[in-house]
Motif scaffolding. Sequence first.
Motif, PDB file in Angstrom:
ATOM      1  N   LEU A 152      35.468  35.698  40.600  1.00 20.98           N
ATOM      2  CA  LEU A 152      34.016  36.338  40.449  1.00 20.98           C
ATOM      3  C   LEU A 152      33.965  37.648  41.638  1.00 20.98           C
ATOM      4  O   LEU A 152      33.290  38.606  41.459  1.00 20.98           O
ATOM      5  CB  LEU A 152      33.096  35.446  40.630  1.00 20.98           C
ATOM      6  N   ALA A 153      34.464  37.340  42.859  1.00 23.44           N
ATOM      7  CA  ALA A 153      34.295  38.445  43.770  1.00 23.44           C
ATOM      8  C   ALA A 153      35.309  39.374  43.470  1.00 23.44           C
ATOM      9  O   ALA A 153      35.279  40.633  44.043  1.00 23.44           O
ATOM     10  CB  ALA A 153      34.886  37.646  44.999  1.00 23.44           C
ATOM     11  N   LEU A 154      36.587  39.271  42.857  1.00 19.30           N
ATOM     12  CA  LEU A 154      37.497  40.497  42.495  1.00 19.30           C
ATOM     13  C   LEU A 154      37.278  41.296  41.581  1.00 19.30           C
ATOM     14  O   LEU A 154      37.512  42.701  41.696  1.00 19.30           O
ATOM     15  CB  LEU A 154      38.693  39.532  42.759  1.00 19.30           C
ATOM     16  N   ALA A 155      37.214  40.447  40.498  1.00 15.49           N
ATOM     17  CA  ALA A 155      37.213  41.435  38.915  1.00 15.49           C
ATOM     18  C   ALA A 155      35.942  41.895  39.027  1.00 15.49           C
ATOM     19  O   ALA A 155      34.796  41.439  39.322  1.00 15.49           O
ATOM     20  CB  ALA A 155      37.924  40.464  37.910  1.00 15.49           C
ATOM     21  N   ARG A 156      35.843  43.126  38.128  1.00 19.92           N
ATOM     22  CA  ARG A 156      34.475  43.477  37.641  1.00 19.92           C
ATOM     23  C   ARG A 156      34.274  42.618  36.454  1.00 19.92           C
ATOM     24  O   ARG A 156      32.881  42.699  36.110  1.00 19.92           O
ATOM     25  CB  ARG A 156      34.672  45.126  37.247  1.00 19.92           C
ATOM     26  N   ARG A 157      35.084  42.294  35.374  1.00 18.53           N
ATOM     27  CA  ARG A 157      34.484  41.711  34.239  1.00 18.53           C
ATOM     28  C   ARG A 157      35.464  40.457  34.019  1.00 18.53           C
ATOM     29  O   ARG A 157      36.537  40.279  34.437  1.00 18.53           O
ATOM     30  CB  ARG A 157      34.895  42.490  33.092  1.00 18.53           C
ATOM     31  N   VAL A 158      34.717  39.287  33.443  1.00 17.76           N
ATOM     32  CA  VAL A 158      35.558  38.304  33.428  1.00 17.76           C
ATOM     33  C   VAL A 158      35.178  37.537  31.986  1.00 17.76           C
ATOM     34  O   VAL A 158      34.198  37.680  31.295  1.00 17.76           O
ATOM     35  CB  VAL A 158      34.790  37.063  34.435  1.00 17.76           C
ATOM     36  N   MET A 159      36.397  36.950  31.588  1.00 15.52           N
ATOM     37  CA  MET A 159      36.453  36.415  30.206  1.00 15.52           C
ATOM     38  C   MET A 159      36.946  35.079  30.372  1.00 15.52           C
ATOM     39  O   MET A 159      37.863  34.742  31.060  1.00 15.52           O
ATOM     40  CB  MET A 159      37.315  37.035  29.259  1.00 15.52           C
ATOM     41  N   VAL A 160      36.162  34.140  29.855  1.00 14.70           N
ATOM     42  CA  VAL A 160      36.660  32.608  29.952  1.00 14.70           C
ATOM     43  C   VAL A 160      37.058  32.230  28.319  1.00 14.70           C
ATOM     44  O   VAL A 160      36.389  32.483  27.253  1.00 14.70           O
ATOM     45  CB  VAL A 160      35.222  31.650  30.344  1.00 14.70           C
ATOM     46  N   LEU A 161      38.193  31.457  28.481  1.00 19.30           N
ATOM     47  CA  LEU A 161      38.929  30.946  27.053  1.00 19.30           C
ATOM     48  C   LEU A 161      38.594  29.449  27.343  1.00 19.30           C
ATOM     49  O   LEU A 161      38.850  28.724  28.401  1.00 19.30           O
ATOM     50  CB  LEU A 161      40.013  31.413  26.975  1.00 19.30           C
ATOM     51  N   ARG A 162      38.101  29.019  26.155  1.00 17.74           N
ATOM     52  CA  ARG A 162      38.607  27.365  25.940  1.00 17.74           C
ATOM     53  C   ARG A 162      38.844  27.115  24.630  1.00 17.74           C
ATOM     54  O   ARG A 162      38.408  27.671  23.682  1.00 17.74           O
ATOM     55  CB  ARG A 162      36.925  26.891  26.103  1.00 17.74           C
ATOM     56  N   ALA A 163      39.957  26.147  24.603  1.00 11.16           N
ATOM     57  CA  ALA A 163      40.772  25.908  23.433  1.00 11.16           C
ATOM     58  C   ALA A 163      41.011  27.172  22.458  1.00 11.16           C
ATOM     59  O   ALA A 163      40.783  26.813  21.133  1.00 11.16           O
ATOM     60  CB  ALA A 163      39.827  24.851  22.687  1.00 11.16           C
ATOM     61  N   GLY A 164      41.557  28.092  23.383  1.00  9.32           N
ATOM     62  CA  GLY A 164      41.860  29.368  22.609  1.00  9.32           C
ATOM     63  C   GLY A 164      40.783  30.346  21.909  1.00  9.32           C
ATOM     64  O   GLY A 164      41.121  31.433  21.432  1.00  9.32           O
ATOM     65  N   ARG A 165      39.632  29.888  22.205  1.00  9.16           N
ATOM     66  CA  ARG A 165      38.510  31.023  21.898  1.00  9.16           C
ATOM     67  C   ARG A 165      37.832  31.339  23.077  1.00  9.16           C
ATOM     68  O   ARG A 165      37.746  30.925  24.239  1.00  9.16           O
ATOM     69  CB  ARG A 165      37.258  30.100  21.225  1.00  9.16           C
ATOM     70  N   LYS A 166      37.241  32.825  22.905  1.00  6.74           N
ATOM     71  CA  LYS A 166      36.503  33.287  24.205  1.00  6.74           C
ATOM     72  C   LYS A 166      35.155  32.747  24.147  1.00  6.74           C
ATOM     73  O   LYS A 166      34.345  32.843  22.953  1.00  6.74           O
ATOM     74  CB  LYS A 166      36.609  34.981  23.844  1.00  6.74           C
TER      75      LYS A 166
END
Length: 263
Positions: free
Chosen positions: A207-221
Motif C-alpha cells: 500500500l505504501a509502494l504501489a499507486r494501485r492495488v488489486m486483490v485476488l481471491r480464488a482466482g477472482r478480482k
Amino acid sequence: MPLAQSVKTTTPAVIRLAKLGKTIDDRPILRELDFEVASGEFVAILGSNGAGKSTLLKILATLTPPSSGELHLFDQKIDRTTASIRARIGMIGHQSMLYGELTAKENLHFFAKLYGVKSPSSRANEMLQTVGLLDRADDPVKAFSRGMTQRVAIARALLHDPQLLLADEPFAGLDEASSRSLEGLLSLLNQSGKTIVLVNHDVRQTLALARRVMVLRAGRKVIDALAGELTVEIVLDAMNGAVLARPVGADIGADVRPEGPVQ
C-alpha cells in the motif's frame, strides 16, 4: 465506485484483459478477469496463497497461455508467443536466473548478448551502476547476499530496456535494508516511465509502494482501487473472504463477498 470495479485509465493501455481465465487439471485458477493497466502505472497484486497471483504474472509474461478470454499487450492481441512482445517485457521471478560461478558483469554481458542488446559490455556496466553494484562487477554472484543478487536480477531484467516490468515476490528473503533499497529502485524505475506489475505478500509495504492495488481471491478480482483508498484491514478482509466494511465513498459490490475457501 465498487472496489472490485477496474480503475479507469486515461493513458494508452499496456495490458488489457477481457474475461480471462486459466484452468489447470480441470481446476479453475483464474476466473473472468477484466482490467487494464495504463502506461506508466505501478500496480500491485495481492492475495492469499493459491489466489492465482503468480499464474496471472506468467500469463502477462506470455510464459503460459490463458484458457479462456483475451489478453492484449501493447494493443496487440496475444494468441501465441511473439518475440516482438517479449522483447518489451522484463521479468523478475522467484529465482534470479543468474549463474553463480560468473561475475555480475559476466552474467549481464551474457544476457545482453542473448537479448540482442547493442554494446553489451557498456550496457552491463550501465545497469550495474543503476542498481548500485558497479564496484562489485567483477565478483562472482555466488558470493553476493540475497539482496545484492536480487539487484543483479533486476539489472538483468532491464538490460533490453523493457516498457513493462513484472515482479513476482521480489522482496522474498530480503532483510530490511535490502527491502528499502529495492523499494527505492522500483519507485525510481516507475518515475522514469516503466510500467510495473508487482506481486507481493506484504500488504502494508504494498500500500505504501504501489499507486494501485488489486486483490485476488480464488482466482477472482475482488478489489481494484487506488492504494490511498485502502487500508490493511480492508485488504486482509478481502483476501480472507470476509464481508468487507464499507469505507467512506465506496460501494462494495456483491462480488467481494465470500465465495468459499481459497483454493
